[in-house]
Design a protein around this motif. Structure first.
Motif, PDB file in Angstrom:
ATOM      1  N   HIS A   1      32.826   2.565  -4.564  1.00 42.19           N
ATOM      2  CA  HIS A   1      31.511   2.225  -5.123  1.00 42.19           C
ATOM      3  C   HIS A   1      31.286   0.711  -5.204  1.00 42.19           C
ATOM      4  O   HIS A   1      30.296   0.260  -5.760  1.00 42.19           O
ATOM      5  CB  HIS A   1      31.349   2.859  -6.508  1.00 42.19           C
ATOM      6  CG  HIS A   1      32.480   2.533  -7.436  1.00 42.19           C
ATOM      7  ND1 HIS A   1      33.642   3.266  -7.452  1.00 42.19           N
ATOM      8  CD2 HIS A   1      32.637   1.562  -8.363  1.00 42.19           C
ATOM      9  CE1 HIS A   1      34.464   2.762  -8.354  1.00 42.19           C
ATOM     10  NE2 HIS A   1      33.883   1.715  -8.913  1.00 42.19           N
TER      11      HIS A   1
ATOM     12  N   ASP B   1      35.768   3.743 -12.159  1.00 43.89           N
ATOM     13  CA  ASP B   1      34.632   4.596 -12.506  1.00 43.89           C
ATOM     14  C   ASP B   1      33.382   4.196 -11.728  1.00 43.89           C
ATOM     15  O   ASP B   1      32.793   3.150 -11.979  1.00 43.89           O
ATOM     16  CB  ASP B   1      34.370   4.494 -14.013  1.00 43.89           C
ATOM     17  CG  ASP B   1      33.243   5.380 -14.486  1.00 43.89           C
ATOM     18  OD1 ASP B   1      32.615   6.095 -13.675  1.00 43.89           O
ATOM     19  OD2 ASP B   1      32.971   5.358 -15.706  1.00 43.89           O
ATOM     20  N   ALA B   2      32.962   5.055 -10.819  1.00 44.40           N
ATOM     21  CA  ALA B   2      31.777   4.786  -9.991  1.00 44.40           C
ATOM     22  C   ALA B   2      30.502   4.688 -10.824  1.00 44.40           C
ATOM     23  O   ALA B   2      29.526   4.078 -10.397  1.00 44.40           O
ATOM     24  CB  ALA B   2      31.620   5.876  -8.933  1.00 44.40           C
ATOM     25  N   ASN B   3      30.497   5.259 -12.009  1.00 41.41           N
ATOM     26  CA  ASN B   3      29.299   5.251 -12.856  1.00 41.41           C
ATOM     27  C   ASN B   3      29.294   4.118 -13.876  1.00 41.41           C
ATOM     28  O   ASN B   3      28.366   4.030 -14.679  1.00 41.41           O
ATOM     29  CB  ASN B   3      29.174   6.598 -13.577  1.00 41.41           C
ATOM     30  CG  ASN B   3      28.970   7.723 -12.594  1.00 41.41           C
ATOM     31  OD1 ASN B   3      28.155   7.626 -11.684  1.00 41.41           O
ATOM     32  ND2 ASN B   3      29.729   8.793 -12.755  1.00 41.41           N
ATOM     33  N   HIS B   4      30.301   3.282 -13.838  1.00 43.20           N
ATOM     34  CA  HIS B   4      30.391   2.189 -14.813  1.00 43.20           C
ATOM     35  C   HIS B   4      29.239   1.206 -14.626  1.00 43.20           C
ATOM     36  O   HIS B   4      28.916   0.810 -13.501  1.00 43.20           O
ATOM     37  CB  HIS B   4      31.726   1.458 -14.659  1.00 43.20           C
ATOM     38  CG  HIS B   4      31.818   0.220 -15.480  1.00 43.20           C
ATOM     39  ND1 HIS B   4      31.843   0.235 -16.858  1.00 43.20           N
ATOM     40  CD2 HIS B   4      31.876  -1.090 -15.124  1.00 43.20           C
ATOM     41  CE1 HIS B   4      31.923  -1.004 -17.304  1.00 43.20           C
ATOM     42  NE2 HIS B   4      31.943  -1.825 -16.269  1.00 43.20           N
ATOM     43  N   GLN B   5      28.650   0.810 -15.728  1.00 41.72           N
ATOM     44  CA  GLN B   5      27.622  -0.223 -15.731  1.00 41.72           C
ATOM     45  C   GLN B   5      28.189  -1.470 -16.415  1.00 41.72           C
ATOM     46  O   GLN B   5      28.537  -1.429 -17.589  1.00 41.72           O
ATOM     47  CB  GLN B   5      26.378   0.260 -16.495  1.00 41.72           C
ATOM     48  CG  GLN B   5      25.664   1.411 -15.817  1.00 41.72           C
ATOM     49  CD  GLN B   5      25.072   0.993 -14.483  1.00 41.72           C
ATOM     50  OE1 GLN B   5      24.414  -0.033 -14.372  1.00 41.72           O
ATOM     51  NE2 GLN B   5      25.313   1.797 -13.460  1.00 41.72           N
TER      52      GLN B   5
END
Length: 157
Positions: A122, A68-72
C-alpha cells in the motif's frame, strides 16, 4: 534465510535498540525529574516531553504504515508534535516511554517475520528495510536532542 540476511536483521535490531558507540534512547530518557520535562532551555523550540512524545508518534506512524494498509497518518507536522510543553499528568510520561518500547518491539518482530526488501503493497516504494532505517535515524536524531537538553538543564551524567 541466508546468513547475510540474518546478519542484516541482527544489525538492524542493534540500530533500532541503540547503543554501541552512543547512548540509547532509554539512557536519554532515564531518571529525568518530572519538573524538568516541560522546560525549553535557552529559547529552544522543544522540551524533553515534546521530543519523547514526537518520537512515540512518529515511530508509531511508521510501524502502523508498515503493517496496515488502512492506516491514516497524522497530519504533518501539527499532529506529530504535542502542543503542551509538559505531560498533562505524571502517568503520561510513563505511558509514552512504554509505548515507544512496545512499538519498537513490534517493529523488530516485523523485521524478523518477512521479506524486508519487498515493497510495502500500500506504499509507493517503501520497504520494511527502508522504514527500519528511517525509524532508527529519526529516533537517533531526537535522542541526541534529548541529551543536549539534559546537558543544558544540568541533568545529564
Amino acid at each position: 534465510m541466508s546468513e547475510q540476511h540474518d546478519i542484516l536483521i541482527k544489525e538492524l535490531i542493534k540500530l533500532l535498540e541503540g547503543g554501541g558507540a552512543h547512548a540509547t534512547l532509554e539512557d536519554a530518557l532515564e531518571g529525568i525529574p518530572a519538573e524538568k520535562l516541560g522546560i525549553k532551555p535557552h529559547g529552544l523550540p522543544y522540551s524533553i516531553w515534546q521530543l519523547a512524545e514526537h518520537i512515540r508518534i512518529a515511530q508509531w506512524d511508521m510501524l502502523e504504515f508498515s503493517k496496515d494498509a488502512n492506516h491514516q497518518s497524522p497530519k504533518w507536522p501539527d499532529d506529530y508534535w504535542p502542543k503542551e510543553a509538559a505531560p498533562e499528568n505524571p502517568g503520561d510520561w510513563d505511558k509514552t516511554i512504554a509505548a515507544i518500547k512496545a512499538d519498537r518491539k513490534v517493529f523488530i518482530e516485523l523485521l524478523r517475520s518477512g521479506d524486508i526488501y519487498a515493497a510495502i503493497p500500500h506504499g509507493d516504494g517503501q520497504s520494511i528495510l527502508r522504514e527500519a532505517l528511517q525509524v532508527a535515524d529519526h529516533n537517533s536524531y531526537h535522542t541526541s536532542e534529548i541529551i543536549l537538553l539534559r546537558r543544558l538543564l544540568g541533568i545529564w551524567k
